[in-house]
Design an enzyme around this catalytic site. Structure first.
Site, mmCIF file in Angstrom:
data_model
loop_
_atom_site.group_PDB
_atom_site.id
_atom_site.type_symbol
_atom_site.label_atom_id
_atom_site.label_comp_id
_atom_site.label_asym_id
_atom_site.label_seq_id
_atom_site.Cartn_x
_atom_site.Cartn_y
_atom_site.Cartn_z
ATOM 1 C CE LYS A 171 -9.218 9.053 61.507
ATOM 2 N NZ LYS A 171 -9.789 9.575 60.235
ATOM 3 C CD GLU A 245 -15.988 23.369 68.536
ATOM 4 O OE1 GLU A 245 -17.022 23.824 68.050
ATOM 5 O OE2 GLU A 245 -15.633 23.553 69.726
ATOM 6 C CB CYS A 279 -17.951 24.191 62.684
ATOM 7 S SG CYS A 279 -16.338 24.566 63.279
HETATM 8 C C1 UN1 Z 1 -13.904 25.466 62.013
HETATM 9 O O1 UN1 Z 1 -14.683 25.730 61.107
HETATM 10 O O2 UN1 Z 1 -13.839 24.283 62.462
HETATM 11 O O3 UN1 Z 1 -13.504 31.345 63.159
HETATM 12 C C2 UN1 Z 1 -12.965 26.431 62.615
HETATM 13 C C3 UN1 Z 1 -13.244 30.742 62.124
HETATM 14 C C4 UN1 Z 1 -11.904 30.065 61.971
HETATM 15 C C5 UN1 Z 1 -11.936 28.691 62.551
HETATM 16 C C6 UN1 Z 1 -13.036 27.817 62.045
HETATM 17 N N1 UN1 Z 1 -10.888 30.876 62.593
HETATM 18 O O4 UN1 Z 1 -14.053 30.655 61.218
#
Ligand code: UN1
Length: 490
Positions: A171, A245, A279
């Site tokens: 999804k 996450e 993130c």
């Molecule tokens: C995310 O923001 O969910 O390390 C992942 C990083 C990327 C992945 C981010 N390779 O910023």
């Protein structure tokens, strides 16, 4: 555009749809996608359950061959898919190509792991007996992800789940549904059997139907902390495995002995790359007081030069829009909060100039004199907003870095090896970078965070298989007699 269920493209049984808009120009409608219901989810789960019977029995290296081919097709379609992704979620083409490269890396890595998926053997405590263990697939995995990495983050979950012999119902975010359909096209072309991978578009109704469905055995989620915690509560009640996450409030520390130019390029990329919508984004900058003022001056000077724009039509654009009106409102309201808490030295407003008038553009924004109790220091904003705090010592810098409900990524710029190793040991985060920004995780290393960021799992690398497999322990007794463990041998 449609759902992908049991190898067939279909509309939602509800007949309802939602619009997918270009965040750089909201009058550009990319397409209408199905607003799916629990019935659509049930159809996809039924297909995935049926497909699991054969897929789990296919030799793992044969599954790997399909994933490797998917990596090849992602490579072939990289430019085309990057343009689709930039149009639907706004980051620049250079970044969307990077997003796809992360999926390519994951595909090849997962394919290779199908020849490993190592188990353990251990001696038995009894005569003529052998002990061994195997990783077993679990069943139908429900994958729910965000829009900021429309291909990379789903690939971290989907490809290892498939490699291990599971089937998947995906999804995707309603802000990046087109990329998800290309994902399905690629897996189909690679030769994945019908029903092994399914895409159901929609919003909370479809997401919660997936979480609730009794035949979905594992949930892999990337998104907001509020949604993740609600999913985890349901999974707890339903006794389902769940990997979360969630948010971050990642800090970069700069010590006086650091290479200042390097630290500057690091924070510019970490804070404003992907419009701060990672993130892992750098949202807190902890500057040692000795270099604070000079660093802020130079940061301001360089951040002012950042070009905001539509990645498809403006080749000079370095930073795109935020994802949608809701997120624009949220970021602007945090900027208002910031103005009441601290001092805004750059940006602090929407950009509606020229071609950016119809997009959700926010100027790179920097706050100084931020206090650790301020909301802009503590809360995830998910936009191009950086909060700068002053540290009076190395110990103080670590204390500030750890003063967070989250613990995903972290970074320190220093040339002092003792400070670097102390930071590695003492920063409370799943990832620590030395002399590099908080963003930039590689597909073959564990990815995830501590505290409010996650629930103890790690995607990426070898650790992802702990999410998508269960252990089978096997005892083979070739003594020809009953041997009672813990009794006959002592
Ligand atoms: C995310 O923001 O969910 O390390 C992942 C990083 C990327 C992945 C981010 N390779 O910023």
């Amino acid at each position: 555009m449609k759902n992908y269920i049991n190898g067939t493209w279909s509309d939602s049984t509800t007949g309802r749809t939602f619009a997918n808009l270009n965040p750089a120009n909201s009058s550009d409608v990319i397409g209408m996608f199905p607003l799916s219901s629990a019935d659509d989810v049930a159809a996809a789960v039924a297909a995935a359950s049926a497909a699991f019977r054969a897929w789990r029995l296919m030799p793992a290296p044969k599954r790997g061959d399909i994933l490797r081919k998917a990596g090849d097709i992602f490579t072939r379609r990289k430019d085309e898919l990057a343009a689709i992704m930039t149009r639907e979620m706004g980051k620049t083409l250079q970044e969307t190509k990077g997003d796809i490269q992360e999926a390519i890396d994951t595909a090849y890595y997962a394919a290779t792991e199908t020849r490993r998926l190592f188990g353990y053997t251990a001696p038995s405590e009894m005569d003529n007996k052998m002990n061994m263990s195997f990783r077993m697939p679990i069943g139908v995995c429900g994958i729910i992800t965000a829009w900021n990495f429309p291909i990379a983050v789903p690939s971290w979950k989907i490809l290892p789940a498939l490699a291990a012999g599971n089937t998947v119902v995906f999804k995707p975010s309603d802000d990046s549904p087109h990329s998800a359909n290309i994902f399905a096209e690629i897996l189909e072309e690679a030769g994945l059997p019908k029903g092994v991978f399914n895409v159901v578009h929609g919003q909370a109704e479809a997401g919660s139907a997936l979480v609730e469905h009794p035949d979905v055995k594992v949930i892999g989620f990337t998104g907001s902390t509020a949604t993740g915690n609600a999913i985890a509560a349901r999974c707890g009640a339903l006794n389902k495995k769940v990997s979360l996450e969630m948010g971050g409030k990642n800090a970069q520390i700069v010590m006086p002995d650091a290479d200042m130019d390097l630290a500057l390029t690091g924070v510019l990329w970490g804070a404003f790359g992907t419009t701060g919508q990672r993130c892992t984004a750098t949202s807190r900058l902890i500057l040692h007081t000795d270099i604070h003022d000079a660093f802020v001056e130079e940061l301001k000077r360089q951040a002012t030069a950042i070009v905001l724009g539509n990645g498809l039509t403006n080749s000079a654009a370095q930073v795109g829009p935020v994802i949608n009106q809701r997120q624009l409102d949220k970021v602007l309201s945090y900027i208002d909060i910031g103005k009441s808490e601290a001092t805004c030295v750059l940006g602090g407003e929407r950009d509606t100039t020229g071609d950016n008038a119809n997009g959700y553009f926010v100027k790179p924004t920097i706050f100084v004199d931020v206090e650790r109790t301020d909301r802009i220091f503590q809360e995830e904003i998910f936009g191009p907003v950086l909060s700068v705090v002053r540290a009076t010592s190395f110990e103080h810098a670590l204390e500030l870095a750890n003063d967070s409900a989250y613990g995903l990524s972290s970074s320190i710029y220093t040339r002092d090896v003792n400070a670097a190793f102390t930071a590695i040991r003492d920063i409370e985060a799943g990832i620590t970078y030395i002399n590099a920004p908080t963003i930039g995780a590689e597909a073959h290393m564990p990815f995830g965070g501590v505290k409010g960021t996650g629930n103890g799992h790690r995607e990426g690398g070898w650790t992802v298989f702990d999410i998508f497999t269960e252990w089978k322990t096997v005892y083979v007794d070739f003594s020809g007699k009953l041997q009672r463990a813990q009794i006959d041998n002592y």
